[in-house]
Design a protein around this motif. Structure first.
Motif, PDB file in Angstrom:
ATOM      1  N   GLY A  70       0.794  -1.215   0.000  1.00  0.00           N
ATOM      2  CA  GLY A  70       0.000   0.000   0.000  1.00  0.00           C
ATOM      3  C   GLY A  70       0.828   1.266   0.000  1.00  0.00           C
ATOM      4  O   GLY A  70       0.288   2.364  -0.200  1.00  0.00           O
ATOM      5  N   GLY A  71       2.122   1.133   0.214  1.00  0.00           N
ATOM      6  CA  GLY A  71       3.001   2.285   0.282  1.00  0.00           C
ATOM      7  C   GLY A  71       3.463   2.767  -1.080  1.00  0.00           C
ATOM      8  O   GLY A  71       3.037   2.263  -2.124  1.00  0.00           O
ATOM      9  N   SER A  72       4.361   3.745  -1.037  1.00  0.00           N
ATOM     10  CA  SER A  72       4.856   4.381  -2.262  1.00  0.00           C
ATOM     11  C   SER A  72       6.374   4.501  -2.241  1.00  0.00           C
ATOM     12  O   SER A  72       6.979   4.560  -1.163  1.00  0.00           O
ATOM     13  CB  SER A  72       4.250   5.784  -2.417  1.00  0.00           C
ATOM     14  N   LEU A  73       6.950   4.560  -3.410  1.00  0.00           N
ATOM     15  CA  LEU A  73       8.376   4.831  -3.594  1.00  0.00           C
ATOM     16  C   LEU A  73       8.548   5.609  -4.888  1.00  0.00           C
ATOM     17  O   LEU A  73       7.747   5.456  -5.806  1.00  0.00           O
ATOM     18  CB  LEU A  73       9.195   3.538  -3.699  1.00  0.00           C
ATOM     19  N   ARG A  74       9.596   6.409  -4.943  1.00  0.00           N
ATOM     20  CA  ARG A  74       9.961   7.068  -6.201  1.00  0.00           C
ATOM     21  C   ARG A  74      11.368   6.646  -6.573  1.00  0.00           C
ATOM     22  O   ARG A  74      12.312   6.900  -5.823  1.00  0.00           O
ATOM     23  CB  ARG A  74       9.871   8.585  -6.106  1.00  0.00           C
ATOM     24  N   LEU A  75      11.491   6.022  -7.721  1.00  0.00           N
ATOM     25  CA  LEU A  75      12.788   5.640  -8.246  1.00  0.00           C
ATOM     26  C   LEU A  75      13.312   6.736  -9.166  1.00  0.00           C
ATOM     27  O   LEU A  75      12.538   7.400  -9.850  1.00  0.00           O
ATOM     28  CB  LEU A  75      12.696   4.329  -9.018  1.00  0.00           C
ATOM     29  N   SER A  76      14.626   6.885  -9.162  1.00  0.00           N
ATOM     30  CA  SER A  76      15.276   7.829 -10.064  1.00  0.00           C
ATOM     31  C   SER A  76      16.273   7.093 -10.944  1.00  0.00           C
ATOM     32  O   SER A  76      16.901   6.129 -10.512  1.00  0.00           O
ATOM     33  CB  SER A  76      16.013   8.912  -9.271  1.00  0.00           C
ATOM     34  N   CYS A  77      16.426   7.580 -12.145  1.00  0.00           N
ATOM     35  CA  CYS A  77      17.401   7.059 -13.097  1.00  0.00           C
ATOM     36  C   CYS A  77      18.200   8.257 -13.580  1.00  0.00           C
ATOM     37  O   CYS A  77      17.697   9.059 -14.380  1.00  0.00           O
ATOM     38  CB  CYS A  77      16.686   6.358 -14.240  1.00  0.00           C
ATOM     39  N   ALA A  78      19.423   8.387 -13.082  1.00  0.00           N
ATOM     40  CA  ALA A  78      20.263   9.523 -13.425  1.00  0.00           C
ATOM     41  C   ALA A  78      21.248   9.119 -14.510  1.00  0.00           C
ATOM     42  O   ALA A  78      21.886   8.065 -14.418  1.00  0.00           O
ATOM     43  CB  ALA A  78      21.004  10.013 -12.193  1.00  0.00           C
ATOM     44  N   ALA A  79      21.379   9.972 -15.522  1.00  0.00           N
ATOM     45  CA  ALA A  79      22.221   9.652 -16.660  1.00  0.00           C
ATOM     46  C   ALA A  79      23.390  10.617 -16.783  1.00  0.00           C
ATOM     47  O   ALA A  79      23.265  11.811 -16.483  1.00  0.00           O
ATOM     48  CB  ALA A  79      21.403   9.692 -17.946  1.00  0.00           C
ATOM     49  N   SER A  80      24.501  10.096 -17.181  1.00  0.00           N
ATOM     50  CA  SER A  80      25.641  10.928 -17.563  1.00  0.00           C
ATOM     51  C   SER A  80      25.724  10.920 -19.080  1.00  0.00           C
ATOM     52  O   SER A  80      25.325   9.964 -19.728  1.00  0.00           O
ATOM     53  CB  SER A  80      26.930  10.371 -16.966  1.00  0.00           C
ATOM     54  N   GLY A  81      26.243  12.008 -19.640  1.00  0.00           N
ATOM     55  CA  GLY A  81      26.344  12.056 -21.091  1.00  0.00           C
ATOM     56  C   GLY A  81      25.408  13.078 -21.690  1.00  0.00           C
ATOM     57  O   GLY A  81      24.294  13.282 -21.218  1.00  0.00           O
ATOM     58  N   ARG A  82      25.873  13.725 -22.714  1.00  0.00           N
ATOM     59  CA  ARG A  82      25.133  14.841 -23.279  1.00  0.00           C
ATOM     60  C   ARG A  82      23.928  14.439 -24.092  1.00  0.00           C
ATOM     61  O   ARG A  82      23.031  15.249 -24.310  1.00  0.00           O
ATOM     62  CB  ARG A  82      26.072  15.659 -24.177  1.00  0.00           C
TER      63      ARG A  82
END
Length: 124
Positions: free
Chosen positions: A15-27
């Protein structure tokens, strides 16, 4: 060359929540569509969500539609996966990747530059 790093996973109650992040390097990150996939224990990797290069169109697996939201901030080279109403079936390692070929967002073979993954565990 682009490198992706996922973060935001963890242990959460059903029932809970999470926020995932996907961080990228490169132009060139902002030129690519991005997908989130997951691999539950003992199962194959499966599509979760995808987003076009400008965020204008999103795609979702039926199992997460209405519960998960994918978004991106190209100025921050980051794609997010907001997950709510989590249940134990959502337990998996979650990966992001760049869509590099083909028309379908749902096929893992259309993606390259996979991140290392982040573990999401949903307790009942």
């Amino acid at each position: 060359q682009v490198q992706l790093v996922e973060s935001g996973g963890g242990l959460v109650q059903a029932g809970g929540s999470l926020r995932l992040s996907c961080a990228a390097s490169g132009r060139t990150f902002s030129s690519y569509a991005v997908g989130w996939f997951r691999q539950p224990p003992g199962k194959e990797r499966e599509f979760v969500a995808g987003i076009t290069w400008n965020g204008g169109t999103t795609y979702y697996a039926d199992s997460v539609k209405g519960r998960f939201t994918i978004s991106r901030e190209n100025a921050k080279n980051t794609v997010y996966l907001q997950m709510s109403s989590l249940n134990p079936d959502d337990t998996a390692v979650y990966y992001c990747a760049l869509k590099c070929r083909g028309n379908s967002y749902y096929r893992a073979a259309h993606y390259d530059y996979w991140g290392q993954g982040t573990q999401v565990t949903v307790a009942s």
